[in-house]
Design a protein around this motif. Structure first.
Motif, short mmCIF file in Angstrom:
data_model
loop_
_atom_site.label_atom_id
_atom_site.label_comp_id
_atom_site.label_asym_id
_atom_site.label_seq_id
_atom_site.Cartn_x
_atom_site.Cartn_y
_atom_site.Cartn_z
N CYS A 179 -1.62 58.10 -32.51
CA CYS A 179 -0.87 57.58 -31.36
C CYS A 179 0.62 57.71 -31.65
CB CYS A 179 -1.25 56.13 -31.07
SG CYS A 179 -0.85 55.00 -32.42
N GLU A 180 1.45 57.32 -30.67
CA GLU A 180 2.91 57.33 -30.84
C GLU A 180 3.44 55.92 -30.60
OE1 GLU A 180 4.38 60.22 -28.13
OE2 GLU A 180 3.91 61.93 -29.43
N VAL A 181 4.39 55.53 -31.44
CA VAL A 181 4.98 54.19 -31.30
C VAL A 181 6.50 54.31 -31.32
CG1 VAL A 181 3.01 53.03 -32.35
CG2 VAL A 181 4.89 53.82 -33.80
N GLU A 182 7.15 53.31 -30.72
CA GLU A 182 8.63 53.27 -30.70
C GLU A 182 9.11 52.41 -31.85
OE1 GLU A 182 12.25 52.04 -27.65
OE2 GLU A 182 10.16 51.76 -27.07
N VAL A 183 10.02 52.97 -32.66
CA VAL A 183 10.56 52.25 -33.82
C VAL A 183 12.08 52.24 -33.73
CG1 VAL A 183 8.60 52.85 -35.26
CG2 VAL A 183 10.60 54.33 -35.24
N THR A 184 12.70 51.33 -34.42
CA THR A 184 14.16 51.20 -34.47
C THR A 184 14.63 51.55 -35.86
OG1 THR A 184 14.07 49.44 -32.81
CG2 THR A 184 16.11 49.67 -34.09
N THR A 185 15.55 52.50 -35.98
CA THR A 185 16.03 52.93 -37.29
C THR A 185 17.07 51.93 -37.80
OG1 THR A 185 17.80 54.26 -36.31
CG2 THR A 185 15.66 55.31 -36.61
N LEU A 186 17.59 52.19 -39.02
CA LEU A 186 18.60 51.31 -39.62
C LEU A 186 19.91 51.35 -38.83
CD1 LEU A 186 17.99 52.07 -43.42
CD2 LEU A 186 17.26 50.07 -42.11
N ASP A 187 20.10 52.45 -38.14
CA ASP A 187 21.33 52.57 -37.33
C ASP A 187 21.17 51.91 -35.97
OD1 ASP A 187 22.29 54.01 -39.43
OD2 ASP A 187 21.69 55.95 -38.57
N GLY A 188 20.01 51.32 -35.73
CA GLY A 188 19.79 50.68 -34.44
C GLY A 188 19.31 51.62 -33.37
N GLU A 189 19.02 52.84 -33.73
CA GLU A 189 18.57 53.82 -32.76
C GLU A 189 17.05 53.72 -32.60
OE1 GLU A 189 18.51 58.70 -32.18
OE2 GLU A 189 19.49 57.80 -33.92
N LYS A 190 16.60 53.79 -31.36
CA LYS A 190 15.16 53.76 -31.08
C LYS A 190 14.65 55.18 -30.93
CE LYS A 190 15.15 49.24 -28.83
NZ LYS A 190 14.76 48.49 -27.62
N LYS A 191 13.47 55.40 -31.53
CA LYS A 191 12.88 56.73 -31.44
C LYS A 191 11.35 56.61 -31.47
CE LYS A 191 13.31 59.31 -35.05
NZ LYS A 191 13.84 60.06 -36.19
N ILE A 192 10.70 57.63 -30.94
CA ILE A 192 9.23 57.69 -30.89
C ILE A 192 8.74 58.47 -32.11
CG2 ILE A 192 7.22 58.38 -29.57
CD1 ILE A 192 8.84 56.17 -28.27
N VAL A 193 7.84 57.87 -32.87
CA VAL A 193 7.30 58.51 -34.06
C VAL A 193 5.77 58.48 -33.99
CG1 VAL A 193 9.29 57.93 -35.49
CG2 VAL A 193 7.33 56.37 -35.39
N PRO A 194 5.11 59.49 -34.57
CA PRO A 194 3.63 59.47 -34.59
C PRO A 194 3.12 58.37 -35.52
CG PRO A 194 4.47 61.32 -35.87
CD PRO A 194 5.67 60.71 -35.22
N SER A 195 2.00 57.82 -35.16
CA SER A 195 1.40 56.75 -35.96
C SER A 195 -0.12 56.78 -35.77
CB SER A 195 1.98 55.40 -35.55
OG SER A 195 1.42 54.36 -36.34
N GLN A 196 -0.75 55.77 -36.28
CA GLN A 196 -2.21 55.64 -36.15
C GLN A 196 -2.55 54.21 -35.80
OE1 GLN A 196 -3.71 56.93 -39.96
NE2 GLN A 196 -4.09 59.01 -39.22
#
Length: 773
Positions: free
Chosen positions: A366-383
Motif C-alpha cells: 500500500c501507499e502511506v503519507e509520511v512527514t519528513t524531517l523538513d516537514g515535507e509530506k510525501k507518499i511512500v510505499p508501505s505494507q
C-alpha cells in the motif's frame, strides 16, 4: 505356425563338384535332436503336449473346450493327457511319429498354419526327452487304436498293437510312467504351462494350485499384472509365455528398458515372433525384435494416455493431487520418467505433495503519507497486514486429540510473524473441530476425550485440526477449503458434541449424597472418560490425578488394580478405582463412601505379608545345602544306621541334621515370591515394613545357626574330609562295590582305630557290623 526360412537360391558358375549336407539317421542323432535340445524336460513335455491339445481343439472348431490332464502323484505316478480334437488316422500317426521335423502345422502355402502353435515337428516326440517309451491312443470315428512309441536300438519306432471299437469321442491320449521322485517337477511344469492357456484343463485326480493373477491395467494386446506374478515382462504367442531379454532385442531404445522389469504380458499373433527349436526362448532376429519394440511402445503409449485421462477426469485440485500421488506410487523409478507425467497440470496448477497454508496475517502492499524531517509530506510505499483466515487459530492434532491448552499456539502480534500449516495432499478428509471462544462450551476437555475414545477419524488418511475462533468462521473456512484444493472438509462444533455430566446426588442436604466431578476418569485400557450410559458409583476408591498421572507417584492403572485386589484379599471392600482431578480432592473427601486408595493401602496392605513365608523366602535366598551336609549323608549311607548312630553320638552332627531338617521345611514353604507385593508397597509407602524387618532377622538367625553347626561338624569330625564317593577302579582293575567300600573305609582314621579295638568286622557281603563289647 509358418517358419521364417531363408529361401534364397544361389547359382554357382564354374563349380566342379557340389553336394548337399545330409544327416545320418542313427540313435545318437535322434537322441540329441529329441532330448538334447530341452533344458527343462518336464516343462517341455507339459508345454508341447498341452499346446498340441489346444491346436487340435482349434482344428476341431472347439477352442473353448478344456482338455483332460492327470498330474502324476506318488500313488499314481503316471502322466496322462487327452484332447477332444480332430484325432489322427493310422497313416498320419505312423508318418508323424516316425519322422523328425514332420509337422501338420507348417504349411507355407496356407494361412491356416498361423492358427496353430506348433511348427517344428518335434513337440509330438517331446516325451522321448524323459522316457524311452510312451503310449498313444487314437480315438477316431468309433475306433480306438493303441500304439507304442519307443526307442528300438536307439532309434524311435512306432508300433500298432490293438484296434477295437469304442464309444469314446474323437481325440488323442498320451500316457507314460513317471518316476515318483519326479512327480513334484511335473506338477510344477504343468502349473507353469497353464499360465498361457486360454482355458484351464480338466484335472483328473489331484488338482494343483493354479495362482490367479490380478490384472492391474490392460490394453488391446497387453496386460499389466500385480507383483505376485513373475516380476518380468513376457511375450505370449499362442499358449506359450516367453521371457523377454532386453539385452537381446536388437536396437531396443534405452527408454523402454523399465518396461522389461514389470510383470507384463505382451500378446502377439502366432507367427510374429520366431522361436528357437526347443521353443524355450525367442529367436531375436530383426523382425522379431521390431515386433517386440512395437509392442512395448504401444504399452508405453497406452499407459501414458490412460494416466493422462485419469488425471484429466479429476474434478478438484485435491482429487488431482491424490490421483497424481497414486500414479507416482504405482509407476516408480525409470518407469515414471518414461511416462513423463510430471508436467501435467490442473487448471494451470502443478501437483503438490502437501498444501502449505500461512495461517498468520499477510502483508499487503500500500501507499502511506509520511512527514519528513523538513516537514515535507510525501507518499511512500508501505505494507499493511490483513488476516488470511480471520482470527482462526489452528492446532494440528492428527493422530491424537489433545486435552491440554498448553499445546495450543497463540498468534503473536508481530508484523513479520507467519505461521505455516501443512496438510498432506493425499488425505481423504480434513476434520476441523471448531471451538467458539466467545461461547466457550463447558467440559471442553471431556468432549475432546469423547472424540478421542470414539476414534472416528483415527486413520492415517485423515487430517484433524482443532480450530478456535471469536468471529463467524464461515468465510474463513471457505477460504481454507479453497487453499486445500477443495478437499472434503468435515466441520464438528465442539459445543455440539454430546456430553452428559454425571452426578449421583439429588440433594446436597441428603446424608447419603455423593459429589462426583464431571471430569472424573475410569480405568478402561488406561484412564478414560466415562461414556454415555456410564453411571458414577455410590462407593469407590479414588486417586487424585494430574495430567492423567497419579499425583506424586509413578503407578500405572494395572498396578492400581493390583493394589485394590490385594486389599480385597484381606477383607477390604471390592470397589472400583476412580481417578479425579487433584483440585477436586477436597470435595471428594465429603463423600463418606469414597475412600482414597493409596493412604488406605499404606495402612492395611502390609497385613498381606505372612512373616513365616517371608522368612522362608529370605532363608531360601541366603542358603544352599553345603558340602558338609552331603558328606554326612554319604557317610550315613555308607556305614548304615547301626554303625553311624553310635559313632556320631555326642558330636555336633545330630544337632546339625536337626537344624537342616527345620531349614528344609522352611525352604519348602517358600513356594511364593512375596517380593512382588513388597516392591508394589514400596512404590507408594516410605520407610521400612515391619513384617519384612522381622522376617529378615529370623532368617538370619536360622542360617547362622546352621552355619555354626556346620563349623562344629568340621572340627569335631575330621574324618569327613577324607570321605569321597567309592571308587570302582583300582590300579587299572575294576573292583566290586564291596571291595571298594572296604578299601575306602581302610583309609579312615576311625576305621583303623575300630579295627585295632576289634570292634568292627565285615561280613561275607561286605556289610559293616559292631561286635558286642
Amino acid at each position: 505356425m509358418k517358419s521364417n526360412l531363408d529361401t534364397t537360391r544361389h547359382d554357382y558358375v564354374g563349380a566342379v563338384r557340389s553336394r548337399k549336407l545330409t544327416i545320418e539317421a542313427n540313435g545318437k542323432a535322434f537322441k540329441e535332436l529329441i532330448s538334447g535340445i530341452y533344458s527343462d524336460k518336464a516343462y517341455a513335455i507339459a508345454r508341447e503336449t498341452m499346446a498340441n491339445c489346444v491346436d487340435s481343439h482349434v482344428q476341431a472348431g472347439t477352442p473353448d473346450r478344456p482338455f483332460d490332464i492327470k498330474v502324476p502323484t506318488h500313488l499314481e505316478p503316471e502322466y496322462v493327457i487327452r484332447d477332444y480334437g480332430v484325432s489322427m488316422t493310422d497313416d498320419t500317426v505312423f508318418e508323424l511319429y516316425s519322422t523328425l521335423f514332420r509337422s501338420t502345422k507348417d504349411d507355407p502355402n496356407s494361412d491356416e498354419s498361423n492358427k496353430f502353435v506348433g511348427k517344428f515337428g518335434l513337440g509330438s516326440k517331446s516325451p522321448f526327452s524323459y522316457t524311452d517309451a510312451f503310449q498313444l491312443t487314437a480315438f477316431l470315428d468309433g475306433e480306438a487304436r493303441y500304439y507304442d512309441i519307443s526307442f528300438n536300438g536307439g532309434e524311435p519306432q512306432t508300433s500298432l498293437f490293438l484296434v477295437q471299437e469304442t464309444d469314446e469321442e474323437n481325440g488323442i491320449m498320451i500316457t507314460f510312467p513317471v518316476d515318483p521322485k519326479d512327480c513334484p517337477d511335473f506338477e510344477r511344469a504343468i502349473v507353469r504351462a497353464c499360465e498361457g492357456l486360454p482355458v484351464l484343463p480338466n484335472f483328473l485326480g489331484r488338482k494343483p494350485h493354479i495362482p490367479q493373477r490380478n490384472i492391474i491395467r490392460q490394453g488391446e494386446r497387453w496386460k499389466l499384472l500385480d507383483s505376485t506374478a513373475t516380476g518380468r515382462a513376457e511375450a505370449k504367442q499362442g499358449t506359450v509365455l516367453y521371457p523377454l531379454n532386453k539385452n537381446a532385442v536388437i536396437d531396443c531404445p534405452h527408454e523402454l528398458h523399465p518396461l522389461f522389469e514389470l510383470t507384463l504380458h505382451l500378446e502377439f499373433p502366432i507367427g510374429e515372433l520366431d522361436v528357437v527349436t526347443s521353443r524355450e526362448a525367442l529367436s531375436y532376429d530383426e523382425d522379431t525384435s521390431k515386433n517386440i519394440i512395437r509392442g512395448l511402445e504401444a504399452v508405453r503409449d497406452d499407459l501414458r494416455s490412460n494416466s493422462v485421462a485419469y488425471l484429466a477426469a479429476a474434478e478438484t485440485y485435491h482429487q488431482f493431487n491424490t490421483r497424481f500421488a497414486e500414479l507416482k506410487k504405482r509407476y516408480t523409478g525409470h518407469l515414471w520418467t518414461l511416462l513423463a507425467l510430471g508436467n501435467e497440470t490442473f487448471q494451470g496448477k502443478k501437483p503438490v505433495d502437501e498444501y502449505i497454508l500461512r495461517i498468520g496475517d499477510k502483508k499487503v502492499a500500500c501507499e502511506v503519507e509520511v512527514t519528513t524531517l523538513d516537514g515535507e509530506k510525501k507518499i511512500v510505499p508501505s505494507q499493511r497486514r490483513e488476516p488470511r483466515f480471520g482470527d482462526l487459530e489452528f492446532d494440528n492434532i492428527t493422530g491424537y486429540l489433545t486435552t491440554s491448552y498448553g499445546t495450543l499456539r497463540r498468534f503473536k502480534d508481530q508484523s513479520d510473524y507467519y505461521d505455516r500449516l501443512r496438510v498432506p495432499a493425499t488425505v481423504d478428509k480434513i476434520v476441523l473441530i471448531v471451538e467458539d471462544q466467545n461461547i466457550r462450551p463447558r467440559y471442553t476437555q471431556q468432549r475432546l476425550d469423547i472424540l478421542r475414545v470414539q476414534g472416528t477419524w483415527r486413520s492415517k488418511n485423515v487430517a484433524c485440526f482443532w480450530v478456535r475462533h471469536t468471529a463467524d468462521p464461515e468465510f474463513a473456512i471457505k477460504r481454507f477449503r479453497a487453499c486445500v484444493g477443495r478437499a472434503e472438509v468435515e466441520i464438528v462444533h465442539l459445543k455440539d458434541v454430546p456430553y452428559a455430566p454425571v452426578r449421583w446426588s439429588d440433594s446436597s442436604d441428603s446424608s447419603d449424597s455423593v459429589y462426583v466431578p464431571d471430569d472424573y476418569k475410569i480405568i478402561r485400557n488406561g484412564w478414560s472418560s466415562p461414556e454415555e450410559g456410564d453411571v458414577a458409583p455410590a462407593a469407590a476408591y479414588y486417586v487424585p490425578l494430574y495430567k492423567n498421572e497419579v499425583e506424586g507417584y509413578s503407578l500405572s492403572t494395572s498396578e492400581l488394580v493390583r493394589i485394590r485386589d490385594l486389599m480385597v484379599q484381606i477383607g477390604e471392600p471390592d470397589l472400583p478405582v476412580i481417578g479425579v482431578p487433584k483440585t477436586r480432592r477436597s470435595q471428594i473427601k465429603k463423600n463418606p463412601a469414597w475412600v482414597e486408595l493409596l493412604p488406605r493401602a499404606r495402612d492395611v496392605l502390609p497385613e498381606v505379608l505372612d512373616v513365616q513365608e517371608l522368612t522362608a523366602y529370605y532363608v531360601n535366598q541366603q542358603y544352599r545345602p553345603s558340602d558338609t551336609h552331603k558328606k554326612v549323608v554319604k557317610l550315613q549311607d555308607l556305614l548304615g544306621e547301626k554303625l553311624f548312630n553310635p559313632l556320631v553320638e555326642g558330636t555336633s552332627i545330630p544337632a546339625m541334621l536337626n537344624a537342616l531338617d527345620d531349614l528344609v521345611i522352611v525352604m519348602n514353604e517358600s513356594s511364593k515370591n512375596p517380593m512382588e507385593v513388597i516392591r508394589l508397597i514400596q512404590k507408594f509407602r516410605e520407610g521400612s515394613i515391619p513384617a519384612q524387618d522381622e522376617a529378615i532377622e529370623a532368617a538370619g538367625k536360622i542360617v547362622e545357626a546352621y552355619e555354626e553347626a556346620s563349623d562344629r561338624v568340621a572340627k569335631d569330625f575330621l574324618l569327613l574330609k577324607h570321605l569321597t564317593i567309592p571308587t570302582f577302579r583300582f590300579q587299572d582293575r575294576v573292583i566290586s562295590f564291596e571291595e571298594a567300600k572296604e578299601r575306602r573305609l581302610a583309609v579312615l582314621p576311625f576305621y583303623a582305630w575300630l579295627k585295632t579295638q576289634q570292634r568292627l568286622t565285615l561280613d561275607a557281603k561286605g556289610a559293616s557290623t559292631l561286635k558286642a563289647a
